[in-house]
Structure formats: structure tokens, C-alpha cells
Scaffold this motif. Structure first.
Motif, PDB file in Angstrom:
ATOM      1  N   TRP A 463      11.629   2.760  -8.094  1.00 13.90           N
ATOM      2  CA  TRP A 463      10.530   3.509  -8.709  1.00 13.90           C
ATOM      3  C   TRP A 463      10.108   2.877 -10.029  1.00 13.90           C
ATOM      4  CZ3 TRP A 463      11.487   6.043 -13.384  1.00 13.90           C
ATOM      5  CH2 TRP A 463      12.825   6.241 -13.719  1.00 13.90           C
ATOM      6  N   LEU A 468       6.085   3.222 -10.829  1.00  9.53           N
ATOM      7  CA  LEU A 468       5.627   4.562 -10.478  1.00  9.53           C
ATOM      8  C   LEU A 468       5.643   5.474 -11.693  1.00  9.53           C
ATOM      9  CD1 LEU A 468       7.315   5.098  -6.988  1.00  9.53           C
ATOM     10  CD2 LEU A 468       5.055   4.188  -7.535  1.00  9.53           C
ATOM     11  N   ASP A 469       6.585   5.250 -12.634  1.00  6.60           N
ATOM     12  CA  ASP A 469       6.615   6.060 -13.838  1.00  6.60           C
ATOM     13  C   ASP A 469       5.385   5.793 -14.704  1.00  6.60           C
ATOM     14  OD1 ASP A 469       7.490   3.470 -14.228  1.00  6.60           O
ATOM     15  OD2 ASP A 469       8.982   3.983 -15.754  1.00  6.60           O
ATOM     16  N   ALA A 472       2.373   7.393 -12.989  1.00  8.36           N
ATOM     17  CA  ALA A 472       2.373   8.846 -13.176  1.00  8.36           C
ATOM     18  C   ALA A 472       1.915   9.217 -14.587  1.00  8.36           C
ATOM     19  CB  ALA A 472       3.773   9.394 -12.909  1.00  8.36           C
TER      20      ALA A 472
END
Length: 488
Positions: A463, A468-469, A472
Motif C-alpha cells: 500500500w 495508496l496513502d 487517499a
């Protein structure tokens, strides 16, 4: 002069290493590792191979010393051969479970059969180990020894090695081919497939974690996934220039295709040589690889009917019962010198299941292919061969004799296929010699290790690796960051 010879021997000795080869016990894998071992031995290294009794001849043929398991081993994929031809959902699930069960049984047999006292006494400097899943249990051996290792094989697994291969640009082996013309739906399916495979079939999905405690009890606690990541580097026996589509390369993740290439030798005197030499209208070579000794009767009957009225002669590897409708222009044999037949002057077509090694041999000799995939990466390999113009592909399970015959006729009658595959052959032969490239990287790792080759992302969870962090955070705050004029 004696003094010079002494120093020459001394210098040569310091560069020589003791190397162990650990292929998965399967014919094509053992043969590939044997060729690799021969190349390394030519470099002055001492090379041994750990293998079962029934495949030791491949190592000995190349002059390698065998460390035997002490008994015959069943080839790793042979036990599931009967389940490869059922394409129903239930059949695919049964195949999945059979592979998992076979992997666990293989791990037990191999890890119990390793002559650890002999292996430990050899004091190896490096291990070259097969990266095939689901039997990465064998990584317990170099871990137990505390010896550095290089992962070698054709199992393209870039995410585990933290190579930034995006599903928008690279097709999933076994499922999709991604090109500049691929649609949004193609890329969506490919992305979902990659994620699903990573979650449901991770590289060590059939590996029991207890194997490490049992067979490497004196080493620190870890996981097989971590051991795989700790490879000094990865060498993929994959072609990414004119056969496959270009893929992301990295210093620690090298594509070196054609490690098993060898020039064709004359066929041994006998019926096979006479049959091939007398094929004045051309020869067709048919093989479904070492994992499939025979195919179901109804499919075999279709092939025999398709071959019956061809002007070419057909030589096919088959261990099964000889079909009643075998035509006069077809020779069936339980074993084929495949490389030598593909290099024969009369060979015009290769009918193949699409295994990576066989497909590379076809390219090396410039022979167009009709691919009839059965399992795993063979479906992807079939599509890439068709996409590149090297031949055609069909579904063996559903094709009629007429469809097979028409495909053969089209490939043989249209020169574009032969021109395309021969152009690819010339491109490959113009590349750096594969064995020399492999020797370079092995020697480099022996001198310096592989840590300097690896990216800083090696230990990141996926991740973080795919940001993905970050995505987001931007999704949650992007509106607040926009200028007022744009918001209005």
C-alpha cells in the motif's frame, strides 16, 4: 615460466566460487539449470546441482556434479496433468487445490530428502534457486545454510521484488496482454486480476510456515515471503523485446532470455532422422511439453484428423495410447529432441502448448508457431505470439479438426508469419549473449553482493509502494487545496 603459471593459477582460483543449483524437479526446469551450470562452470566455478535420481542425467550431461535426493522424485507438475483439460469453474477450482496439495507434498518430500550434511560441508558461496511458485519452500535450504542466493526462472513476479510494474502498462502473465490499443475495460480487468492473484495466490500460498522451524531451526524466525525478497537479485528467463511486450527493468531484476538456447545438432541415426530428412514438403513438430505426457483421447483424435490430409510430415511427442486414426504422415514418439527438430532444415511449423522454454526455442530457430495453450502462463504466451505475428492460437479443448487444419494451412501458406518470427530471431541473436550476461551478474553478486542493486522500496508494504496513502490524502484534501477561482 613456472612462476607465471603459479600466479595465474592463484589468480584464477581466487575468482572461482562454489555454486549450488536448486531447480524445481521438473524436466524443463532441470534442463535449463543444467545449461546455466555449464555456462558457470566454463567461467571456472565449481557447480553442483541438487536433484532427484530420475533427472540427474540432465546435470551429468553438462558435466555437473549431482547432489542426489537419494531417490526418484515425481516431477512437480506431473501429478496434476489429468486436471489441466477441464476449463469449467469447478475444474479450475480443482486444479487450484491440486496444485496446492501437490506443492505441499513436494515440499515435504524435497526438504526431507536434502542431504544436509553433504550440502553444509560444501561451504557454498552462492545458490541459484528456482523461483517457481507454489514450491518456494525450497528457499528454506539456502536460508538454513546462511548462503546468498539469486532467484532464477520464468515466474514474472515484479511486485514481490518491488519493481514498479503497473497493470496499466504490463499484462498479467496468464491473463491479459496490454498494448497501446487496450481499452479501459482491458486495463480494469488486468488490474483486478493482478490484485486478486496477489491476495488469493501469494507467491508462497502452498508453503507451510512450519517448514522453516523444522528445516532451518537454528536461523532467526522469518517468513517465506521475506526470504524471497532477500534474494540478492532476480534473473528472469523472459524475452521482452520482440516476443513479449517491453516490461519494466531494474538493476536487481534482470530479463535474460534464451539461457537454454543451443544450436541444433544432427538427429540421431534411425527412424526419426529418416522421417525428418524425408519430409520434402516440410516437417511439423508437435509437443505439449514435459508436464503433459498425453492429452485426452477426444483431443488427440481431433489432432490426428487435422494432420491426416496435410502434405507435410508431422512428428509428435506422445506417451499415450496410439490413436486408431493415426495417419501415415504422422510419427508419434515418447520423447523428442525438440531443439534439434526445431533447427532441422525441413521444419516449417511448431505446434506447441506455449511453454516459455519451448516458445523461446521456436524463436531462436525462427519457426512460426500454432499455440494450443493448456495451463497457466501458456494462455498469455499464446496471445503474445499471435499479437507479435509469430503464428496463431486456438483453444484445443473446443477446436474442431477443420479449425486446426485451417490454422496450420494459413500459417504455412502466408509468408508473413515466417518473416515475422525470423525477424525476431535475428533481433534476439543480435542481443548480448545470454549466458555471458548471466555469468556477468553471477560474478558481480559474488564480488559485491546485491544490496546496492535494490531500490529503497524493497521493504515497503504494497500500500505504501503504490502510494495508496498519498492518493487517499490527496483525495480527501484536494478540494481544499484548489484555488478559489477554480472552485467557483
Amino acid at each position: 615460466m613456472r612462476l607465471l603459471l603459479f600466479f595465474a593459477c592463484l589468480i584464477g582460483g581466487t575468482s572461482s566460487a562454489n555454486i549450488l543449483l536448486m531447480p524445481v524437479h521438473h524436466g524443463s526446469h532441470v534442463r535449463l539449470f543444467a545449461v546455466v551450470g555449464e555456462a558457470l562452470q566454463d567461467e571456472g566455478h565449481t557447480v553442483h546441482m541438487l536433484v532427484g535420481e530420475n533427472l540427474r542425467q540432465h546435470a551429468e550431461k553438462r558435466g555437473l556434479r549431482v547432489l542426489s535426493m537419494g531417490k526418484d522424485l515425481e516431477p512437480v507438475l506431473e501429478a496434476i496433468g489429468s486436471k489441466l483439460f477441464d476449463s469449467s469453474i469447478w475444474g479450475i477450482w480443482q486444479l487450484f487445490m491440486a496444485v496446492k496439495e501437490r506443492g505441499l507434498n513436494y515440499c515435504e518430500t524435497v526438504l526431507q530428502g536434502v542431504p544436509y550434511d553433504v550440502v553444509e560441508a560444501e561451504k557454498y558461496d552462492l545458490v541459484l534457486i528456482d523461483n517457481m511458485d507454489p514450491v518456494r519452500c525450497i528457499y528454506a535450504v539456502p536460508y538454513r545454510l546462511g548462503v546468498p542466493y539469486i532467484s532464477l526462472g520464468a515466474r514474472h513476479d515484479p511486485w514481490s521484488a518491488r519493481v514498479p510494474a503497473l497493470p496499466s502498462s504490463e499484462g498479467q502473465i496468464g491473463l491479459m496482454t496490454i498494448t497501446s490499443d487496450s481499452t479501459f475495460f482491458d486495463r480494469l480487468v488486468n488490474t483486478i486480476a493482478l490484485i486478486a492473484i496477489q491476495l488469493t495466490i501469494p507467491p508462497s500460498y502452498a508453503v507451510n510456515p512450519s517448514f522453516l522451524k523444522r528445516f532451518a531451526p537454528n536461523r532467526p524466525e522469518t517468513t517465506f515471503d521475506q526470504i524471497y525478497k532477500d534474494s540478492e537479485m532476480w534473473i528472469m528467463n523472459m524475452e521482452t523485446v520482440c516476443s513479449d511486450l517491453p516490461r519494466v527493468h531494474a538493476f536487481h531484476y534482470q530479463f535474460i532470455a534464451g539461457l537454454g538456447w543451443t544450436p541444433a545438432k544432427p538427429l540421431p541415426a534411425g527412424d526419426m532422422q529418416s522421417f525428418a530428412d524425408g519430409a520434402n514438403n516440410g516437417l511439423i513438430v508437435v509437443s505439449f511439453g514435459s508436464a503433459i505426457k498425453s492429452i485426452p483421447k477426444e483431443m488427440m483424435d481431433v489432432l490426428m484428423e487435422a494432420f491426416e490430409n496435410l502434405p507435410q510430415r508431422v512428428i509428435m511427442r506422445s506417451d499415450g495410447e496410439r490413436p486408431a486414426n493415426t495417419p501415415a504422415n504422422v510419427m508419434l514418439a515418447s520423447w523428442l529432441p525438440q531443439n534439434d527438430l526445431l533447427g532441422h532444415n525441413n521444419t516449417r511449423l511448431f505446434v506447441t502448448h506455449g511453454g516459455n522454454n519451448g516458445q523461446l526455442e521456436g524463436l531462436f530457430h525462427g519457426v512460426p508457431m500454432l499455440t494450443l495453450p493448456v495451463f497457466g502462463d501458456q494462455f498469455y504466451n499464446a496471445r503474445r505470439a499471435s499479437l507479435r505475428g509469430h503464428g496463431l492460437s486456438l483453444d484445443l479443448k473446443s477446436s474442431s479438426a477443420e479449425q486446426v487444419r485451417d490454422a496450420i494451412t494459413e500459417i504455412l501458406s502466408d509468408p508473413k508469419y515466417r518473416k515475422s518470427v525470423q525477424r525476431c530471431s535475428r533481433i534476439l541473436l543480435d542481443m548480448p549473449e545470454p549466458r555471458k550476461a548471466l555469468s556477468f551478474w553471477v560474478n558481480h553478486v559474488l564480488k559485491f553482493g546485491g544490496s546496492h542493486l535494490k531500490p529503497s522500496s524493497m521493504q515497503l508494504p504494497l500500500w505504501k509502494f503504490f502510494m495508496l496513502d498519498v492518493a487517499a490524502f490527496l483525495a480527501m484534501h484536494c478540494e481544499a487545496m484548489l484555488p478559489t477561482q477554480i472552485k467557483e
